[in-house]
Motif scaffolding. Structure first.
Motif, short mmCIF file in Angstrom:
data_model
loop_
_atom_site.label_atom_id
_atom_site.label_comp_id
_atom_site.label_asym_id
_atom_site.label_seq_id
_atom_site.Cartn_x
_atom_site.Cartn_y
_atom_site.Cartn_z
N LEU A 69 0.84 -1.20 0.00
CA LEU A 69 0.00 0.00 0.00
C LEU A 69 0.88 1.25 0.00
O LEU A 69 0.60 2.21 -0.74
CB LEU A 69 -0.92 -0.01 1.21
N SER A 70 1.93 1.24 0.81
CA SER A 70 2.84 2.37 0.87
C SER A 70 3.47 2.64 -0.50
O SER A 70 3.58 3.80 -0.93
CB SER A 70 3.93 2.10 1.91
N GLU A 71 3.84 1.59 -1.20
CA GLU A 71 4.43 1.74 -2.53
C GLU A 71 3.42 2.33 -3.52
O GLU A 71 3.74 3.21 -4.32
CB GLU A 71 4.91 0.38 -3.04
N LEU A 72 2.19 1.84 -3.46
CA LEU A 72 1.18 2.29 -4.41
C LEU A 72 0.78 3.75 -4.18
O LEU A 72 0.47 4.47 -5.12
CB LEU A 72 -0.06 1.39 -4.32
N LEU A 73 0.80 4.17 -2.92
CA LEU A 73 0.38 5.54 -2.61
C LEU A 73 1.29 6.60 -3.22
O LEU A 73 0.90 7.77 -3.32
CB LEU A 73 0.30 5.73 -1.09
N THR A 74 2.48 6.22 -3.65
CA THR A 74 3.32 7.19 -4.36
C THR A 74 2.71 7.54 -5.70
O THR A 74 2.94 8.65 -6.22
CB THR A 74 4.75 6.63 -4.59
N LEU A 75 1.93 6.63 -6.28
CA LEU A 75 1.23 6.89 -7.54
C LEU A 75 -0.15 7.50 -7.31
O LEU A 75 -0.57 8.40 -8.04
CB LEU A 75 1.10 5.59 -8.34
N TYR A 76 -0.85 6.99 -6.30
CA TYR A 76 -2.19 7.49 -5.96
C TYR A 76 -2.08 8.47 -4.79
O TYR A 76 -2.72 8.31 -3.76
CB TYR A 76 -3.10 6.33 -5.59
N TYR A 77 -1.25 9.49 -4.97
CA TYR A 77 -0.91 10.39 -3.86
C TYR A 77 -2.11 11.12 -3.24
O TYR A 77 -2.09 11.40 -2.04
CB TYR A 77 0.16 11.39 -4.31
N PRO A 78 -3.20 11.46 -3.99
CA PRO A 78 -4.31 12.13 -3.31
C PRO A 78 -4.99 11.24 -2.26
O PRO A 78 -5.65 11.74 -1.35
CB PRO A 78 -5.28 12.47 -4.45
N PHE A 79 -4.84 9.91 -2.38
CA PHE A 79 -5.55 9.00 -1.49
C PHE A 79 -4.98 9.02 -0.06
O PHE A 79 -5.60 8.46 0.84
CB PHE A 79 -5.50 7.58 -2.05
N CYS A 80 -3.82 9.61 0.14
CA CYS A 80 -3.27 9.71 1.49
C CYS A 80 -3.22 11.16 1.96
O CYS A 80 -2.48 11.51 2.88
CB CYS A 80 -1.91 9.05 1.60
N GLY A 81 -4.03 12.03 1.31
CA GLY A 81 -4.11 13.44 1.70
C GLY A 81 -5.35 13.72 2.54
O GLY A 81 -5.93 12.81 3.15
N ARG A 82 -5.76 14.98 2.55
CA ARG A 82 -6.93 15.40 3.31
C ARG A 82 -7.77 16.36 2.49
O ARG A 82 -7.25 17.27 1.83
CB ARG A 82 -6.52 16.09 4.62
N LEU A 83 -9.09 16.14 2.51
CA LEU A 83 -10.02 17.02 1.82
C LEU A 83 -10.11 18.34 2.58
O LEU A 83 -10.41 18.35 3.78
CB LEU A 83 -11.39 16.35 1.75
N ARG A 84 -9.82 19.44 1.91
CA ARG A 84 -9.83 20.74 2.58
C ARG A 84 -11.09 21.54 2.32
O ARG A 84 -11.53 22.31 3.15
CB ARG A 84 -8.59 21.55 2.14
N ASP A 85 -11.69 21.41 1.16
CA ASP A 85 -12.96 22.05 0.85
C ASP A 85 -13.58 21.22 -0.25
O ASP A 85 -13.14 20.11 -0.52
CB ASP A 85 -12.77 23.52 0.44
N ASN A 86 -14.61 21.76 -0.89
CA ASN A 86 -15.29 20.96 -1.92
C ASN A 86 -14.63 21.11 -3.28
O ASN A 86 -15.25 20.83 -4.31
CB ASN A 86 -16.78 21.35 -2.02
#
Length: 440
Positions: A69-86
């Motif tokens: 999962l850690s390896e894949l998140l380098t490609l799917y980087y938004p998936f380990c971020g935070r939603l700030r607004d809409n």
């Protein structure tokens, strides 16, 4: 599940390489902005015999999942971020919550008759009622690895609907599985993360069409199983002279017809006007775009389609409903999608909402359906085989049906939510039970 689970570990999985500075602000697309604010829940079950071929110590399996999962998140980087607004995700590498849970029961206790209250416990969060503070803690994605007494496992994953639809969830899980098997970053190249926001630029609009519909009191969800052979009989039975309904069209037609009959049979005089009805269908637009998008494209690449009203006084006919289902789904064509990519998009959405609102005000029943049929959840193989069972948790929205594939790929599993009273009537509908088995 009377006995409580034991939390073995809670970790925050971050990408193996930090996200570059120029990718730190991820823009949502217009379609993402319209998506509900809850999570898309997925449950994948793997048998003990398959798991044992990979590892007898499940801590080894858990570490394998975390590393890949850690390896894949380098490609799917938004998936380990935070939603700030809409309109924005802060790609700050805060990571994905990963919980390892141990349950004192056998996997068979769950699979012999999946019940919603049991399935909910296998997820890392309550997907349809997350509180604002909880959403910030959970982030865009959360995982729960459930270890059963027998050695079988269930992987519960929740994706924020603001960046992922069911197709995206299936793509991500299969990419994660490929990475776990050692066929990941070196051979897998995901579509550009910003592709959807370029095609459907964000707008100054905020509509959540489901928030007011969630959590209705006195509703119940049941699961109906349609085998491939029964669906074939159903398609022939509908007997449309101008076309042969697809599997999804046929099952949608039967559930719409049966639900409407249950509503008519249980309505009190003057309680509600059920002289007309409409159907709403979620349509995946990846293949309908020109040029077509890859099935692996990321984001909410779907649209609601609402039918015109069908008069139902004096009985409900197969053909009229089947034709209306097909007509509704086919409304979302190339011209419709092009409008969503221009300034006309706001008017398209407003017109859709007005249609739904007027129908509700007049008391006409609208039945909504979302099809996940064909999404490759049963292909998710992390190295110990494909799932024994793959499912979602039906949204607690009255008059909503969610359709998924069965393991053999030929049948359809339908989670349907109605009022308690109407469901009690539906369960005895001989026509429905001629083609479907009531599983829960």
């Amino acid at each position: 599940m009377a006995e409580k689970d034991e939390i073995m570990s809670n970790d925050r999985i971050k990408p193996s390489s930090p996200t570059p500075n120029h990718l730190l602000n991820f823009k949502l697309s217009f379609l993402d902005q319209l998506a509900p604010s809850f999570y898309v829940p997925i449950l994948l079950f793997y048998s003990a015999s398959d798991v044992r071929t990979f590892a007898t110590d499940l801590s080894v399996l858990s570490e394998k999942l975390k590393t890949s999962l850690s390896e894949l998140l380098t490609l799917y980087y938004p998936f380990c971020g935070r939603l700030r607004d809409n309109s924005t995700i802060d790609c700050n590498d805060q990571g994905v919550l990963f919980t390892h849970s141990k349950l004192p029961i056998h996997l068979s206790n769950i699979l012999k008759n999946p019940q919603l209250h049991n399935l909910y416990q296998l997820l890392p969060c309550a997907p349809y009622n997350p509180q604002p503070q909880e959403r910030d803690t959970l982030g865009i994605m959360a995982v729960q690895l459930n270890q059963f007494k027998c050695g079988g496992i269930a992987l519960g994953v929740c994706f924020s609907h603001k960046i992922a639809d069911a197709s995206t969830a299936a793509s991500f899980l299969n990419a994660w599985a490929a990475t776990s098997r050692g066929h990941g970053n070196s051979s897998f190249v995901p579509p550009p993360m910003e592709e959807t926001s370029l095609l459907f630029p964000p707008r100054n609009i905020s509509v959540d069409v489901t928030s007011s519909m969630l959590g209705h009191a006195n509703t119940v969800t049941k699961r109906f199983i349609f085998s491939g052979s029964n669906i074939s009989r159903l398609r022939q039975n509908i007997g449309c002279p101008n076309f042969n309904p697809s599997r999804v069209e046929a099952v949608t037609t039967l559930l719409w017809k049966s639900s409407l009959e249950a509503a008519k049979d249980t309505s009190d005089s003057g309680e509600e006007n059920i002289a007309a009805s409409s159907v709403c269908h979620v349509v995946n637009i990846r293949s309908r775009m020109v040029p077509a998008l890859s099935k692996y494209s990321i984001g909410n690449i779907w649209q609601y389609a609402v039918s015109s009203l069908v008069e139902v006084e004096g009985g409900v006919g197969w053909r009229d409903l089947a034709e209306r289902v097909r007509e509704t789904i086919r409304k979302v064509d190339g011209d419709y999608i092009r409008k969503l990519q221009t300034d006309e998009c706001v008017e398209v959405v407003k017109a859709l909402e007005e249609t739904r609102t007027v129908a509700a005000e007049k008391g006409n029943r609208c039945y909504a359906f979302s099809s996940w049929v064909g999404f490759e959840f049963y292909e998710v193989d992390f190295g110990w085989g494909k799932p024994t069972y793959a499912t979602t948790i039906a949204m607690p929205i009255k008059n909503l049906g969610v359709l998924t594939s069965t393991k053999d790929g030929d049948g359809i599993e339908a989670w349907l939510t109605l009022t308690t009273r109407e469901m009690a009537q539906l369960e005895h509908n001989a026509e429905l039970l001629n083609f479907a088995s009531l599983a829960s």
